[in-house]
Design a protein around this motif. Sequence first.
Motif, short mmCIF file in Angstrom:
data_model
loop_
_atom_site.label_atom_id
_atom_site.label_comp_id
_atom_site.label_asym_id
_atom_site.label_seq_id
_atom_site.Cartn_x
_atom_site.Cartn_y
_atom_site.Cartn_z
N GLN A 105 0.80 -1.22 0.00
CA GLN A 105 0.00 0.00 0.00
C GLN A 105 0.84 1.28 0.00
O GLN A 105 0.36 2.33 -0.42
N GLN A 106 2.09 1.20 0.48
CA GLN A 106 2.92 2.41 0.57
C GLN A 106 4.38 2.03 0.70
O GLN A 106 4.73 0.87 0.95
N SER B 65 7.99 12.87 3.68
CA SER B 65 6.80 12.17 4.17
C SER B 65 6.80 12.13 5.69
O SER B 65 7.78 11.76 6.31
N ARG C 15 0.07 7.60 -1.89
CA ARG C 15 -0.43 7.05 -0.63
C ARG C 15 0.64 7.12 0.46
O ARG C 15 0.31 7.27 1.64
N THR C 16 1.91 7.04 0.08
CA THR C 16 2.98 7.17 1.06
C THR C 16 2.94 8.54 1.73
O THR C 16 3.02 8.65 2.95
N GLU D 19 0.31 10.59 1.84
CA GLU D 19 -0.95 10.75 2.58
C GLU D 19 -0.91 10.03 3.92
O GLU D 19 -1.28 10.61 4.95
N ARG D 20 -0.48 8.78 3.92
CA ARG D 20 -0.48 7.99 5.15
C ARG D 20 0.55 8.50 6.15
O ARG D 20 0.25 8.67 7.34
N SER E 82 -0.27 11.89 7.68
CA SER E 82 -1.30 11.75 8.71
C SER E 82 -0.70 11.23 10.01
O SER E 82 -0.98 11.74 11.10
#
Length: 806
Positions: A180-181, A210, A404-405, A407-408, A411
């Motif tokens: 996913q990342q 990130s 997604r890296t 975004e996750r 967060s």
Amino acid sequence: MPYVRCLILLYLCLLSGNALAQVRQVQGVVRDAATGERLPFVSIVANEGETGTTTNLEGEYSLRHRQPIRSLRFSYVGYLPSIIYPDSVESINVQLQPTAARLQEVVVLGTGENPAHRIIRLATQHRARHRLQNLSSYTYRTYNKFILTATDVGEQELRDTLQLTKRDSAYLKMRNLLGQQHLFLLESITDYAFLQPDLTRETILATRVSGLQQPSFGLVAAEAREFSVYDDLPVFFGKRYLSPLSPGSTRKYNFVLQETVVQGQDSIFIISFEPEQGKNFEGLKGLLYINSNGWAVQNVLAGSAGDDDKRNIQLQQRFERVGPQQQWFPTELDVELTIPQLSLNGHQPYAHMRTYITNINLNPNLRRSEFGVVALKQQPDAYRQPDSFFQAYRPDSLTQLEQRTYERLDSVGRERKLDRTIRTMEYLMARQIPIGVISLDLRRLLRVSAFEGMRLGMGAYTNDRLSERFKVGGYWGYAFKDRRAKYGADASVILYQPLELQLKAAYFKDVLETGGRRLAFEEGYGLLGNLRRALLTDMDYTTHQSINLQGRVLRYLQASAQLRQEERRPTLLQPEGQPVPSFNLTEAVVGLRYAPGEKYMEQFNRLVPMAGESKPVLWLQYTRSLDGFLDGDYGYHKYDLRLRTLLRHRTFGESSFILSGGLVEGNAPLVTRYNGYGSNNRDYKLYTSEGFETMYPYEFFTDRYAALFFSQNFGKRLLNTRFFAPDLVAVTNIGIGSMEEPLQELTEVAFRSMRKGYFESGLLLNSIISSPFSGVGVGAFYRYGPYALENSRDNLRIKLTVSLLF
């Protein structure tokens, strides 16, 4: 007639349509048919050599031709060639089949010469014109992307997910996460400038990390950019290797001409290289793409050839002709790093860095005044740049995995306040712990030495949250062996930042080395600290107060002026059962440090020295003792010199020279003269580097001396087997000195003075036990000459060596 005209019109339309269908431009992606991996530097030839190109680091290509493109031939070392007939298609994606055959052996012509050698010699002869360092000036912009992720090395098959062990559960969790990342992602955009002879400047315009909202660092491709096959000994991530284009390389490397590709009037020679069997040197292996136009390197793939290397590093560079001069210039860089010893829940972590160079200007208007010692800076608003700014320089949009890296991890970063954690790490790198406007000094917490035993303490200073120009603080400590407290305080203010002009006042009651060397701007001792200080059995109890003004006079010249008053009480001179004698000194000290080419980078809110070419560094210092001023009891002149340099040879390795000397004239006490700088204490087994390893600390004293500390690091050239491959270092230290001025306070005590010359030599086997980041070895030193001891076994000292690779 109308019928004939219609036929002619129809024929012309068909002819026109056929002409329009002729392909003159094609583009696409070339992949590995087995793995789907994009292949860089695939050779693409149109119409059997009329023109051609190569794929970039992403496996992408774009080819234009003035004539219709009838055929395309795709070839790559280790893969079966493929011929495509474009027809009317302008987008062609190709998959090449890997071949099980190994690289071909050397083909020897009737003359007995390896055909690759002629090409290598021509490339070596023309390398000066292609060195970027030989250009007068240039500028460019870079886009950099760094990805940290991991691959599944075990490819485990988990059928019964209801009965998983903890290890299997962790493996499955990591596999799902990586689907996913990535583990980490960083992007940056920089501007780079170069001006002869060696002035550089790089500014980080934009940075995105990130998990962080306000990163104080950015990625630059300095290590990859500095690698050049045109250098004799290019730097390859902390190590130096012999270049395949260095003089005489055909006697050390095995070169094989794998393929010759004709592209218009130019030919591209694809040559594989690796160290010849039986040759023992730090070598590389890979492929060179040499273009007959200027005999320049067009592409290079390189990796370490040593089986003992704890880090697997692969580097790829692509060069293109740019500017009116058609200068070959690097435009794409790619680096992959893996550490086989590391495992992350059944996955192999690896780092991937890619750099694209654009906006190349070979004739910029640059001035020397625009360059300083800080060669890498980050703009204050670099972390505020929008995504559109990055997109303008990305070769392609971010993948879904990369998006997604961000975004996750962003967060998670906000939730766990990673920015605050990074700020704390920045202080820890400076050996501080911030608590509001105060930072605790970690260097004061614990010390161990032969004289003090265990020493516990604490220190605190104001930090940048209070003021970036003013700093004040102090420390306190207690040593359990001599049962005494030590303390001190100091304050400093930056008067003029461009010149690093700083005024500092200090006071302390602590210990100093009897007859020790104190030079302004002397380099720090790194992570392991000053090992020699720990083995000293006698010290001077010292009350010190001083005021110091220092700054940078020129780009590479630092100057310091200090006035200090000290009371020194040396335990070395303490008569049995009597109090420690005291000496009152008032000294004016002027010190210079000249380090041509020295550069720093601004990262993590602090200045860090940049690794680069080791050039000579010179220290000069003059001390004038003022008799009768501020209770000073002595009048003398003291001159100190230290010179450090490093020479590299492509056959013999690195030669390190440290030359030091000093002269004292006048009425000077023993504490201000020179001890022999010995490091022999049988209770301490660590090699201390600069100093005499077989000499006892206070065995000799002089008022004038000269010393040479020489080491020759052969690396693994002389001793390299599959199971035993240490770095071999030969050491020789020589010292000579005399005591010309009498010691008025010690007429009954005699100290030897090295008048006949002191000699010792040693052999080090570094990194016998090694990891990707450090190594432990052993060294043996022998004392000989006029001051050799009667018992030959006493002349021999065995010590451990510790080395840090980063």
